[in-house]
Scaffold this motif. Structure first.
Motif, short mmCIF file in Angstrom:
data_model
loop_
_atom_site.label_atom_id
_atom_site.label_comp_id
_atom_site.label_asym_id
_atom_site.label_seq_id
_atom_site.Cartn_x
_atom_site.Cartn_y
_atom_site.Cartn_z
N ASP A 226 39.28 29.75 9.08
CA ASP A 226 40.32 29.57 7.76
C ASP A 226 39.45 29.57 6.44
N ASP A 227 38.36 28.82 6.28
CA ASP A 227 37.80 28.73 5.22
C ASP A 227 37.00 30.25 4.77
N ILE A 228 36.75 30.99 5.70
CA ILE A 228 36.11 32.14 5.43
C ILE A 228 37.16 33.14 5.16
N ILE A 229 38.30 33.06 5.71
CA ILE A 229 39.25 34.14 5.65
C ILE A 229 39.80 33.85 4.05
N ALA A 230 39.71 32.57 3.69
CA ALA A 230 40.20 32.18 2.11
C ALA A 230 39.44 33.18 1.39
N LEU A 231 38.23 33.27 1.55
CA LEU A 231 37.22 33.92 0.61
C LEU A 231 37.35 35.23 0.65
N LEU A 232 38.13 36.04 1.41
CA LEU A 232 38.33 37.31 1.54
C LEU A 232 39.74 37.88 1.27
N PRO A 233 39.65 38.73 0.34
CA PRO A 233 40.97 39.49 -0.32
C PRO A 233 41.25 40.62 0.67
N GLY A 234 40.32 41.49 1.40
CA GLY A 234 40.87 42.63 2.25
C GLY A 234 41.84 43.48 1.49
N MET A 235 42.41 44.28 2.14
CA MET A 235 43.47 45.55 1.47
C MET A 235 44.62 44.85 1.47
N ARG A 236 45.19 44.21 2.86
CA ARG A 236 46.37 43.44 3.01
C ARG A 236 46.13 42.01 3.15
N SER A 237 45.38 41.93 4.40
CA SER A 237 44.61 40.85 5.06
C SER A 237 43.50 41.19 5.81
N PRO A 238 42.59 40.18 5.88
CA PRO A 238 41.55 40.64 6.94
C PRO A 238 42.02 40.82 8.34
N THR A 239 41.07 41.66 9.01
CA THR A 239 41.36 41.70 10.47
C THR A 239 40.51 40.70 11.36
N VAL A 240 40.89 40.15 12.23
CA VAL A 240 40.32 38.98 13.11
C VAL A 240 40.55 39.29 14.45
N LEU A 241 39.34 39.46 15.21
CA LEU A 241 39.36 39.90 16.55
C LEU A 241 38.37 38.84 17.37
N PRO A 242 38.89 38.49 18.45
CA PRO A 242 38.01 37.63 19.41
C PRO A 242 36.68 38.20 19.68
N LEU A 243 35.76 37.60 19.68
CA LEU A 243 34.38 37.97 20.18
C LEU A 243 34.18 37.65 21.57
N ALA A 244 33.39 38.42 22.50
CA ALA A 244 33.29 37.93 23.93
C ALA A 244 32.77 36.70 23.92
N GLU A 245 32.06 36.38 23.28
CA GLU A 245 31.33 34.48 23.24
C GLU A 245 32.63 33.75 22.80
N GLU A 246 32.92 32.78 23.66
CA GLU A 246 34.10 31.99 23.33
C GLU A 246 33.47 31.12 22.08
N GLY A 247 34.73 31.02 21.08
CA GLY A 247 34.49 30.00 19.85
C GLY A 247 34.23 30.89 18.66
N TRP A 248 34.04 32.15 19.08
CA TRP A 248 33.77 33.20 17.83
C TRP A 248 34.74 34.44 17.77
N SER A 249 34.77 34.54 16.25
CA SER A 249 35.48 36.04 16.16
C SER A 249 34.71 36.95 15.34
N SER A 250 35.25 38.05 15.25
CA SER A 250 34.98 39.07 14.37
C SER A 250 35.84 39.26 13.26
N VAL A 251 35.56 39.34 11.99
CA VAL A 251 36.27 39.75 10.82
C VAL A 251 36.01 40.88 10.16
N HIS A 252 36.86 41.55 9.79
CA HIS A 252 36.64 42.86 9.16
C HIS A 252 37.54 42.92 7.74
N THR A 253 36.66 43.50 6.90
CA THR A 253 37.54 43.34 5.43
C THR A 253 37.14 44.33 4.65
#
Length: 285
Positions: A226-253
């Protein structure tokens, strides 16, 4: 088929940058050596290679429909011509300069002085707005030598880095105008060619948006997401995808170039890892 006619500078940096943006728009131009006119293979467009200072009159007469040229040239010779897009390349400024050893406090110091320039209209308008009268010597070409040979007390010319002024023992004292390449349009353009211009402007805007932004991929622990997404403007909003490693996500913006490093620093402090940065070829909004 109707083609839109575009003028670009015959040679030099502005010529190269103009052809590059057309190429980035997916337009292939058959351009032979010393050719003064060329046709695009895959877009209804003809290119005319002209002297920069002559282009405003060609636009005014309707010989060309559009042109890529320096904004400074339009201010000097084509104030009546419409600018459709500012292109964010070939940036420079029109400046007043005097010899380094001359004391200078304000533009009032130029009262009654001799100024060498290739931009008489621009200089006259500026000095008039400041209530200053000066004697202008109109020179086509390198004006920097004028003070050194006693022809003038100062000059007005375009400046990019300032190295030419430095080499000629001159110092910049006033910025009259900041300029960049622009897409200008003739008032005589036909409705049919306006439709082609609309398609070209759409491509140019997509290319410019791509140049102004960076695509960013990063890994984030879910508890800090949530803290990281709050820093990212993105085109509409950042894309968030789960990583294979549990507890981590990939963020695209997408991040704007002019704030890029500040945002990256904040992302690192917020817990982002594995930050990858990619150029964007085009950005269609």
């Amino acid at each position: 088929m109707t083609k839109i006619r575009i003028a670009v500078q015959k040679s030099g940096r502005l010529n190269e940058d103009s052809l590059k943006i057309l190429k980035d728009c997916g337009i292939s131009i058959d351009n032979g050596k010393d050719q003064l006119k060329a046709t695009a293979r895959n877009f209804p467009l003809e290119v005319l290679y002209l002297r920069n200072g002559d282009i405003p009159q060609y636009l005014r007469d309707g010989v060309v429909d559009i042109a890529i040229l320096g904004e400074n040239v339009l201010v000097e010779k084509g104030a009546d011509i419409t600018i459709a897009e500012k292109l964010n390349f070939s940036k420079c400024r029109v400046c007043l300069a005097v010899p380094k050893g001359v004391s200078y406090n304000s533009v009032q110091d130029l009262e009654g002085k001799r100024i060498a320039t290739s931009y008489p209209n621009t200089v006259n308008d500026y000095l008039k707005s400041k209530g200053v009268n000066a004697d202008l010597h109109i020179i086509n070409g390198s004006v920097e030598i004028a003070p050194n040979i006693g022809l003038a007390d100062g000059i007005c010319d375009i400046v990019s880095s300032g190295s030419t002024l430095f080499k000629n023992n001159l110092k910049e004292v006033e910025v009259i105008l900041k300029s960049e390449a622009v897409l200008a349009v003739s008032s005589k353009i036909s409705e049919e060619r306006k439709e082609i211009l609309g398609k070209l402007r759409f491509r140019i805007k997509s290319v410019l948006q791509g140049r102004h932004n960076k695509y960013v991929l990063l890994n984030a622990p879910n508890e800090k997401l949530d803290d990281i997404i709050a820093l990212l403007p993105g085109m509409r909003s950042p894309t968030v995808l789960p990583l294979a490693e549990e507890g981590w996500s990939s963020v695209h913006t997408v991040i704007k170039k002019d704030t890029f490093w500040e945002v990256i620093d904040e992302l690192k402090l917020a817990g982002a890892e594995g930050i990858l940065v990619c150029p964007i070829e085009k950005m269609v909004l």
